[in-house]
Design a protein around this motif. Sequence first.
Motif, PDB file in Angstrom:
ATOM      1  N   LEU A  68     -66.299  86.095 -37.555  1.00 20.82           N
ATOM      2  CA  LEU A  68     -64.856  86.197 -37.406  1.00 20.82           C
ATOM      3  C   LEU A  68     -64.435  85.830 -35.981  1.00 20.82           C
ATOM      4  O   LEU A  68     -65.178  86.039 -35.026  1.00 20.82           O
ATOM      5  N   THR A  69     -63.235  85.307 -35.856  1.00 20.78           N
ATOM      6  CA  THR A  69     -62.706  84.920 -34.544  1.00 20.78           C
ATOM      7  C   THR A  69     -61.453  85.725 -34.237  1.00 20.78           C
ATOM      8  O   THR A  69     -60.646  86.007 -35.123  1.00 20.78           O
ATOM      9  N   CYS A  70     -61.307  86.083 -32.964  1.00 24.22           N
ATOM     10  CA  CYS A  70     -60.121  86.802 -32.493  1.00 24.22           C
ATOM     11  C   CYS A  70     -59.417  85.926 -31.473  1.00 24.22           C
ATOM     12  O   CYS A  70     -59.505  86.148 -30.257  1.00 24.22           O
ATOM     13  N   THR A  71     -58.761  84.897 -31.960  1.00 25.41           N
ATOM     14  CA  THR A  71     -58.063  83.943 -31.096  1.00 25.41           C
ATOM     15  C   THR A  71     -56.573  84.000 -31.390  1.00 25.41           C
ATOM     16  O   THR A  71     -56.113  84.765 -32.239  1.00 25.41           O
ATOM     17  N   CYS A  72     -55.825  83.166 -30.684  1.00 29.82           N
ATOM     18  CA  CYS A  72     -54.380  83.130 -30.907  1.00 29.82           C
ATOM     19  C   CYS A  72     -54.044  82.716 -32.336  1.00 29.82           C
ATOM     20  O   CYS A  72     -53.036  83.161 -32.888  1.00 29.82           O
ATOM     21  N   GLN A  73     -54.882  81.878 -32.933  1.00 27.50           N
ATOM     22  CA  GLN A  73     -54.621  81.426 -34.296  1.00 27.50           C
ATOM     23  C   GLN A  73     -54.951  82.493 -35.336  1.00 27.50           C
ATOM     24  O   GLN A  73     -54.491  82.406 -36.485  1.00 27.50           O
ATOM     25  N   THR A  74     -55.743  83.510 -34.979  1.00 25.18           N
ATOM     26  CA  THR A  74     -56.170  84.508 -35.968  1.00 25.18           C
ATOM     27  C   THR A  74     -55.674  85.913 -35.622  1.00 25.18           C
ATOM     28  O   THR A  74     -56.168  86.896 -36.168  1.00 25.18           O
ATOM     29  N   LEU A  75     -54.686  86.029 -34.735  1.00 26.39           N
ATOM     30  CA  LEU A  75     -54.160  87.345 -34.397  1.00 26.39           C
ATOM     31  C   LEU A  75     -53.545  88.038 -35.613  1.00 26.39           C
ATOM     32  O   LEU A  75     -53.600  89.269 -35.730  1.00 26.39           O
TER      33      LEU A  75
ATOM     34  N   HIS B 286     -52.686  90.468 -25.661  1.00 30.68           N
ATOM     35  CA  HIS B 286     -53.118  89.246 -26.351  1.00 30.68           C
ATOM     36  C   HIS B 286     -51.920  88.474 -26.892  1.00 30.68           C
ATOM     37  O   HIS B 286     -51.883  87.235 -26.824  1.00 30.68           O
ATOM     38  N   TRP B 287     -50.941  89.166 -27.435  1.00 29.62           N
ATOM     39  CA  TRP B 287     -49.775  88.492 -28.013  1.00 29.62           C
ATOM     40  C   TRP B 287     -48.986  87.771 -26.925  1.00 29.62           C
ATOM     41  O   TRP B 287     -48.556  86.627 -27.112  1.00 29.62           O
ATOM     42  N   ARG B 288     -48.817  88.420 -25.782  1.00 33.02           N
ATOM     43  CA  ARG B 288     -48.084  87.774 -24.691  1.00 33.02           C
ATOM     44  C   ARG B 288     -48.824  86.547 -24.181  1.00 33.02           C
ATOM     45  O   ARG B 288     -48.207  85.533 -23.835  1.00 33.02           O
TER      46      ARG B 288
ATOM     47  N   CYS C  34     -50.870  84.585 -25.857  1.00 34.69           N
ATOM     48  CA  CYS C  34     -50.806  83.500 -26.844  1.00 34.69           C
ATOM     49  C   CYS C  34     -49.402  82.921 -26.959  1.00 34.69           C
ATOM     50  O   CYS C  34     -49.192  81.705 -26.913  1.00 34.69           O
ATOM     51  N   VAL C  35     -48.411  83.822 -27.101  1.00 33.93           N
ATOM     52  CA  VAL C  35     -47.042  83.351 -27.241  1.00 33.93           C
ATOM     53  C   VAL C  35     -46.511  82.822 -25.914  1.00 33.93           C
ATOM     54  O   VAL C  35     -45.754  81.846 -25.874  1.00 33.93           O
ATOM     55  N   GLY C  36     -46.916  83.466 -24.810  1.00 31.13           N
ATOM     56  CA  GLY C  36     -46.447  83.029 -23.501  1.00 31.13           C
ATOM     57  C   GLY C  36     -46.868  81.610 -23.179  1.00 31.13           C
ATOM     58  O   GLY C  36     -46.124  80.859 -22.555  1.00 31.13           O
ATOM     59  N   LEU C  37     -48.080  81.212 -23.590  1.00 32.97           N
ATOM     60  CA  LEU C  37     -48.541  79.849 -23.343  1.00 32.97           C
ATOM     61  C   LEU C  37     -47.650  78.835 -24.056  1.00 32.97           C
ATOM     62  O   LEU C  37     -47.289  77.803 -23.491  1.00 32.97           O
ATOM     63  N   ALA C  38     -47.287  79.157 -25.297  1.00 33.82           N
ATOM     64  CA  ALA C  38     -46.413  78.250 -26.052  1.00 33.82           C
ATOM     65  C   ALA C  38     -45.036  78.160 -25.401  1.00 33.82           C
ATOM     66  O   ALA C  38     -44.463  77.067 -25.256  1.00 33.82           O
ATOM     67  N   PHE C  39     -44.497  79.332 -24.996  1.00 34.29           N
ATOM     68  CA  PHE C  39     -43.186  79.328 -24.372  1.00 34.29           C
ATOM     69  C   PHE C  39     -43.215  78.649 -23.010  1.00 34.29           C
ATOM     70  O   PHE C  39     -42.234  78.017 -22.605  1.00 34.29           O
ATOM     71  N   LEU C  40     -44.330  78.772 -22.294  1.00 34.12           N
ATOM     72  CA  LEU C  40     -44.462  78.086 -21.006  1.00 34.12           C
ATOM     73  C   LEU C  40     -44.424  76.575 -21.206  1.00 34.12           C
ATOM     74  O   LEU C  40     -43.781  75.841 -20.444  1.00 34.12           O
TER      75      LEU C  40
END
Length: 335
Positions: free
Chosen positions: A67-74, A129-131, A133-139
Amino acid sequence: MQTPLSYLDLFSLCVQTVPVDVSMQTSLSHLDLSHNMIPSMDPDVRQTLDNLAAKHTVTLRLRGNPLTCTCQTLDMVRWLATTVVRLDGDNHNLAYDDDYDDNGRDYPCVLEDGGMGSTLSVMAQWEAHWRRCVGLAFLTVSAVALLVQVLGLLLTYLLWSKWTYVRHAWRVLRHLRLPRRHDFQNDAVFVYADDDLELAMKLKQAVGNARPGLRLSLLIDEIMPGSSLPEGIARSVERSWKVVLLVTQTFLQDDWSGFSVLQAQGSISDTLPDRVLVLMMGPLQPWAARVPSHLSMRTLLRMIPESCVYHVPGTVTSRHSIWVTLGDRIASDPI
């Protein structure tokens, strides 16, 4: 009639996704996916299991999957921590929720940086983790928006400060129709010195005979009674498709020759680069040596193509082939 499955064993099949449509199995109560190659649970499968668990107890076995715990699998990590489906993970509470019945929700997983972690440890730091992952997209979105704003300001400045050039470039890009011969009142006007009027009349007649139908004009035809000579020269050049300069020794000594040449230069543009035709009349020696010293004429000869310069030796005869060539050049439209 096919009997619905209640126990689906997919143990150690090396699958990466659930190979069976579990939404059709309305009686499914046990799904064994352990020891496969599944990195994440498909959202449709998770939703189906939640729907089944609302009706009866459903057990899911996931041990032994990478299993993976990445931004795509949060979203899957959150599902493992909140679903009512019975799981077979590690059963030690990491203080994610003391009031929640931990039924084995913790699985080892690969983190974003390649290190090892667990689903419950990621869930315990969910906001971080959410910040990230989401912060990178918003940046990325913010950086693109800032770049668009800067480009917009730069473009606005260029349009404001270089409007003439921008408008010209826009016309070129739009491939606007180039000027045509019939857009002008005259096909050609002959510009000459006052003492060369008789020569200009003979030349006009020779070209007209070689190429019938051309609208040829002399300066004397364009100068309105009572108007000044400069106005007449400027008007004749503006109205004519081609400007034919009769360059003789007399023309270079004429008081108005410089003004006539400057008006011819001003009529040249990128859409009409061959608008001016220069006729070097008569024997070139000895007066041709004066041409380089005539400043406006020297500039004009640098501006026009070499094919626009014609040498006419001797006297003007109507049977000379140069008149046909000149007539064809006047009558031609750009491609």
